[in-house]
Design a protein around this motif. Sequence first.
Motif, PDB file in Angstrom:
ATOM      1  N   PRO A 200      43.355  45.543  35.748  1.00 59.31           N
ATOM      2  CA  PRO A 200      44.118  45.586  37.229  1.00 59.31           C
ATOM      3  C   PRO A 200      43.664  46.683  37.923  1.00 59.31           C
ATOM      4  CG  PRO A 200      45.594  46.559  35.162  1.00 59.31           C
ATOM      5  CD  PRO A 200      44.181  45.909  34.678  1.00 59.31           C
ATOM      6  N   ILE A 201      42.871  46.325  38.921  1.00 59.99           N
ATOM      7  CA  ILE A 201      42.411  47.066  39.609  1.00 59.99           C
ATOM      8  C   ILE A 201      42.623  46.851  41.323  1.00 59.99           C
ATOM      9  CG2 ILE A 201      40.066  48.042  40.758  1.00 59.99           C
ATOM     10  CD1 ILE A 201      40.836  49.111  38.029  1.00 59.99           C
ATOM     11  N   ALA A 202      42.948  47.742  42.217  1.00 61.12           N
ATOM     12  CA  ALA A 202      43.118  47.321  43.492  1.00 61.12           C
ATOM     13  C   ALA A 202      42.505  48.504  44.340  1.00 61.12           C
ATOM     14  CB  ALA A 202      44.878  47.162  43.804  1.00 61.12           C
ATOM     15  N   LEU A 203      41.932  47.853  45.264  1.00 60.60           N
ATOM     16  CA  LEU A 203      41.138  48.929  46.497  1.00 60.60           C
ATOM     17  C   LEU A 203      42.074  49.020  47.657  1.00 60.60           C
ATOM     18  CD1 LEU A 203      37.409  47.516  46.175  1.00 60.60           C
ATOM     19  CD2 LEU A 203      38.422  49.272  44.803  1.00 60.60           C
TER      20      LEU A 203
ATOM     21  N   ASN B 210      50.069  33.851  43.352  1.00 62.08           N
ATOM     22  CA  ASN B 210      51.266  33.652  44.211  1.00 62.08           C
ATOM     23  C   ASN B 210      51.901  35.044  43.900  1.00 62.08           C
ATOM     24  OD1 ASN B 210      50.658  31.161  45.305  1.00 62.08           O
ATOM     25  ND2 ASN B 210      52.064  30.316  43.621  1.00 62.08           N
ATOM     26  N   LYS B 211      51.233  36.188  43.610  1.00 62.70           N
ATOM     27  CA  LYS B 211      51.724  37.463  43.436  1.00 62.70           C
ATOM     28  C   LYS B 211      50.956  38.304  44.296  1.00 62.70           C
ATOM     29  CE  LYS B 211      53.195  37.372  38.464  1.00 62.70           C
ATOM     30  NZ  LYS B 211      53.001  37.766  37.208  1.00 62.70           N
ATOM     31  N   CYS B 212      51.673  38.904  45.406  1.00 63.00           N
ATOM     32  CA  CYS B 212      50.805  39.503  46.504  1.00 63.00           C
ATOM     33  C   CYS B 212      51.060  40.818  46.555  1.00 63.00           C
ATOM     34  CB  CYS B 212      51.447  39.109  47.998  1.00 63.00           C
ATOM     35  SG  CYS B 212      51.142  37.496  48.261  1.00 63.00           S
ATOM     36  N   LEU B 213      50.174  41.817  46.771  1.00 67.31           N
ATOM     37  CA  LEU B 213      50.287  43.233  46.440  1.00 67.31           C
ATOM     38  C   LEU B 213      50.738  43.826  47.774  1.00 67.31           C
ATOM     39  CD1 LEU B 213      47.095  44.314  44.460  1.00 67.31           C
ATOM     40  CD2 LEU B 213      49.436  44.051  43.479  1.00 67.31           C
ATOM     41  N   LYS B 214      51.406  44.903  47.851  1.00 70.57           N
ATOM     42  CA  LYS B 214      51.540  45.515  49.182  1.00 70.57           C
ATOM     43  C   LYS B 214      50.559  45.603  50.168  1.00 70.57           C
ATOM     44  CE  LYS B 214      55.375  48.002  47.237  1.00 70.57           C
ATOM     45  NZ  LYS B 214      56.225  49.367  47.048  1.00 70.57           N
ATOM     46  N   SER B 215      50.648  45.932  51.407  1.00 73.30           N
ATOM     47  CA  SER B 215      49.980  45.579  52.749  1.00 73.30           C
ATOM     48  C   SER B 215      48.866  46.966  52.499  1.00 73.30           C
ATOM     49  CB  SER B 215      50.610  45.630  53.797  1.00 73.30           C
ATOM     50  OG  SER B 215      49.429  45.850  55.037  1.00 73.30           O
ATOM     51  N   GLY B 216      47.712  46.945  52.578  1.00 73.73           N
ATOM     52  CA  GLY B 216      46.791  47.885  52.352  1.00 73.73           C
ATOM     53  C   GLY B 216      46.190  48.021  50.890  1.00 73.73           C
ATOM     54  N   LEU B 217      46.471  46.914  50.047  1.00 73.53           N
ATOM     55  CA  LEU B 217      45.972  46.823  48.667  1.00 73.53           C
ATOM     56  C   LEU B 217      44.921  45.697  48.513  1.00 73.53           C
ATOM     57  CD1 LEU B 217      48.592  48.168  46.378  1.00 73.53           C
ATOM     58  CD2 LEU B 217      46.945  49.425  47.079  1.00 73.53           C
ATOM     59  N   MET B 218      43.747  45.829  48.191  1.00 78.39           N
ATOM     60  CA  MET B 218      42.884  44.265  47.669  1.00 78.39           C
ATOM     61  C   MET B 218      42.874  44.275  46.478  1.00 78.39           C
ATOM     62  SD  MET B 218      39.893  44.730  50.574  1.00 78.39           S
ATOM     63  CE  MET B 218      39.259  46.200  49.900  1.00 78.39           C
ATOM     64  N   ASP B 219      43.532  43.331  45.974  1.00 78.94           N
ATOM     65  CA  ASP B 219      43.523  42.967  44.573  1.00 78.94           C
ATOM     66  C   ASP B 219      42.138  42.367  43.931  1.00 78.94           C
ATOM     67  OD1 ASP B 219      44.009  42.079  41.789  1.00 78.94           O
ATOM     68  OD2 ASP B 219      45.981  41.203  42.360  1.00 78.94           O
ATOM     69  N   VAL B 220      41.367  43.211  43.129  1.00 79.63           N
ATOM     70  CA  VAL B 220      40.187  42.835  42.707  1.00 79.63           C
ATOM     71  C   VAL B 220      40.005  42.746  41.288  1.00 79.63           C
ATOM     72  CG1 VAL B 220      38.850  43.750  44.836  1.00 79.63           C
ATOM     73  CG2 VAL B 220      39.179  45.366  42.770  1.00 79.63           C
ATOM     74  N   THR B 221      40.869  42.364  40.741  1.00 85.56           N
ATOM     75  CA  THR B 221      41.286  42.083  39.281  1.00 85.56           C
ATOM     76  C   THR B 221      40.006  41.339  38.655  1.00 85.56           C
ATOM     77  OG1 THR B 221      43.853  42.684  39.298  1.00 85.56           O
ATOM     78  CG2 THR B 221      42.794  41.413  37.286  1.00 85.56           C
ATOM     79  N   ASP B 222      39.911  40.160  39.533  1.00 89.98           N
ATOM     80  CA  ASP B 222      38.910  39.150  39.232  1.00 89.98           C
ATOM     81  C   ASP B 222      37.417  39.556  39.181  1.00 89.98           C
ATOM     82  OD1 ASP B 222      40.929  37.313  38.449  1.00 89.98           O
ATOM     83  OD2 ASP B 222      41.059  36.375  40.362  1.00 89.98           O
ATOM     84  N   CYS B 223      37.321  40.554  39.715  1.00 91.91           N
ATOM     85  CA  CYS B 223      36.058  41.035  40.096  1.00 91.91           C
ATOM     86  C   CYS B 223      35.875  42.343  38.983  1.00 91.91           C
ATOM     87  CB  CYS B 223      35.482  41.528  41.518  1.00 91.91           C
ATOM     88  SG  CYS B 223      35.395  40.091  42.501  1.00 91.91           S
ATOM     89  N   SER B 224      36.945  42.719  38.394  1.00 90.21           N
ATOM     90  CA  SER B 224      36.886  44.021  37.444  1.00 90.21           C
ATOM     91  C   SER B 224      37.182  43.504  36.031  1.00 90.21           C
ATOM     92  CB  SER B 224      37.903  45.033  38.021  1.00 90.21           C
ATOM     93  OG  SER B 224      37.703  45.087  39.267  1.00 90.21           O
TER      94      SER B 224
ATOM     95  N   CYS C 259      34.961  42.695  46.226  1.00 91.39           N
ATOM     96  CA  CYS C 259      35.227  41.305  46.079  1.00 91.39           C
ATOM     97  C   CYS C 259      35.392  40.356  47.053  1.00 91.39           C
ATOM     98  CB  CYS C 259      36.423  41.612  45.004  1.00 91.39           C
ATOM     99  SG  CYS C 259      36.482  40.205  43.906  1.00 91.39           S
ATOM    100  N   ARG C 260      34.874  40.734  48.239  1.00 89.82           N
ATOM    101  CA  ARG C 260      35.099  40.023  49.391  1.00 89.82           C
ATOM    102  C   ARG C 260      34.309  40.503  50.600  1.00 89.82           C
ATOM    103  NH1 ARG C 260      40.474  41.829  52.725  1.00 89.82           N
ATOM    104  NH2 ARG C 260      39.429  40.502  54.342  1.00 89.82           N
ATOM    105  N   ALA C 261      34.258  39.702  51.676  1.00 91.16           N
ATOM    106  CA  ALA C 261      33.513  39.857  52.818  1.00 91.16           C
ATOM    107  C   ALA C 261      34.513  40.706  53.958  1.00 91.16           C
ATOM    108  CB  ALA C 261      32.662  38.867  53.157  1.00 91.16           C
ATOM    109  N   ILE C 262      34.522  41.719  54.341  1.00 92.92           N
ATOM    110  CA  ILE C 262      35.485  42.274  55.170  1.00 92.92           C
ATOM    111  C   ILE C 262      35.141  42.309  56.605  1.00 92.92           C
ATOM    112  CG2 ILE C 262      36.921  44.454  55.688  1.00 92.92           C
ATOM    113  CD1 ILE C 262      36.787  45.476  52.819  1.00 92.92           C
ATOM    114  N   PRO C 263      35.965  41.605  57.368  1.00 88.31           N
ATOM    115  CA  PRO C 263      35.532  41.691  58.830  1.00 88.31           C
ATOM    116  C   PRO C 263      35.504  43.138  59.643  1.00 88.31           C
ATOM    117  CG  PRO C 263      37.708  40.806  58.517  1.00 88.31           C
ATOM    118  CD  PRO C 263      37.192  41.129  57.258  1.00 88.31           C
TER     119      PRO C 263
END
Length: 538
Positions: free
Chosen positions: A367-370, A349-363, A304-308
């Motif tokens: 509620p899915i996080a990578l 404005n709800k931030c998941l903890k560091s290390g989680l990518m919120d991909v709910t809008d692509c799922s 759900c994004r382009a990762i550097p």
Amino acid sequence: MHFKDDRRNTDRIEKPTMVIMKSLKIFLKRFRHGLIWSMLIGVFALVLSTLIAVFDPYRLLLNWKLVMVEGGEAFELWKTPQAAVYVKVYIFNVTNHEEFLAGIDKKLRFQEVGPYIYREKMEHNNITFNDNGTFTITPGFSLRWVPELNTVTEDDVLILPNIALLGFANFFADTSLITRMSVNLLIHQTKSTAFLRQTVKEFLFNYDSPLVSIGHKFLPSWISFDKLGILDRMYDLTGDSTTIFTGSDDVSKSGTIDNYNGRPYLPHWPSPPCNQVSGSSDGTKFPSMSSNDTEVLFFSKTICRAIPMVRSSELIIHDGIPVHKYIFKNGSFDNGADNPENKCFCRYNKCLKSGLMDVTDCSYGFPIALSAPHFYKSDPSLLNAVEGLNPVEKLHESHFLINQESGTPTQMYLRMQINIPVGEVSTMANSERFSNLVVPLVWSEIAFDTLPRHLLIRFFVYLNFGPIFFVVLKYLLLVVGVAFVTLTVITSLYMTIDNELEYRESSAWRHENQTLMDGVQRRDATRTDTDTRRPTRR
């Protein structure tokens, strides 16, 4: 004595030289225009050597091959990637679900099961070339079970969290009391429990869920499918299209993404850099001719994004090809806690903890996080909240080996974990114990270790032999050019002197010399006779 030795050494040097010069002279005499041709060959070789040095034909040839044109070599290799890509799936089986629901155990305990190995086939279909140096395709993936590589079966039965229940609970938790009561009634009526006993095949590809079926029937805009499966949803690209750069205007962009579904950005995120997709790669080809410090972007709809990705090693040789190792940039999975630029990954404005990518809008709103497998390089609290996970860099870090000249990946290990980040669901039926818990479900490794042998040979010739060939050719032409020009000049001078000596030894020269001498003698005789006849004055 020393004089004689020096004389012998000089003779040894001069004799071969004289033989060469004599031979060259005979050759040039036999062929009337030999000197002219020799000079022309020398000048041509020098000019060609200079052109190679200035224009670098190897670079021009490589650039030409990298441009994506229909029927072109790079295009055909990109169209149907030939690397043997395998997907290894590891599932987290719950071993204490009864104790957890009863409140006896405070933490869920997981057992990693697998790998379940599939062969992935990637294709780029429905290709249409555009007028602006791009072409548009529809991506396609398929998976095939590989029985000879598996020691497990798709019929294995596991205890797994009920994704549909947790998704519904999380979705409706912040709604009105009446809505929540209605949903809770639906949960009880459908006998939806927190955990399900499922086969691997059901969990990964499709299983019947009453909640999903009802959601599909009454909320088709939210749930567009009537069966649920982790891999089935992950590989669903229905209706998607990608526009790719051909590289005709800028060869470094060859094979990279211009836009996805008609947009150069992802609509799921509000602003750059979170929504950036243009210039990224789907993993088949990265930007070519990139410098060592250049970041590259890897895009996948699943992510759900382009990762550097950044270079993490010096130049290494992999299967004979010079490559650099690239890994995900530190902080890429951060949601603004450490990297303010990633703040735009926070949903509402709800931030998941560091290390989680919120991909709910692509799922599909579930509620899915990578994350990295086993919460590698993630917030420590995620790992501490469960049991049975153990992050290891060698096993759980993703990386690519990329040849920067061509942008070709020679090795790929993409490792991702799918989790359910459950919010406050204490008011939802059969899911209260999951409140504010990130539940790991499964992690996968999409990988190929090396390219096919015939491709390795081809790239080895292009990337190793090609530059050496043109360097050798450049200096060879330089040496030949200098040699021909120098020998032509020396031979010309030698022939001029030699011809003059030969002429003096010839009968023509003797005849001419005799004629001149006779003329001088007659002139002197005439003067003497004249002086004799002149009267003497007294």
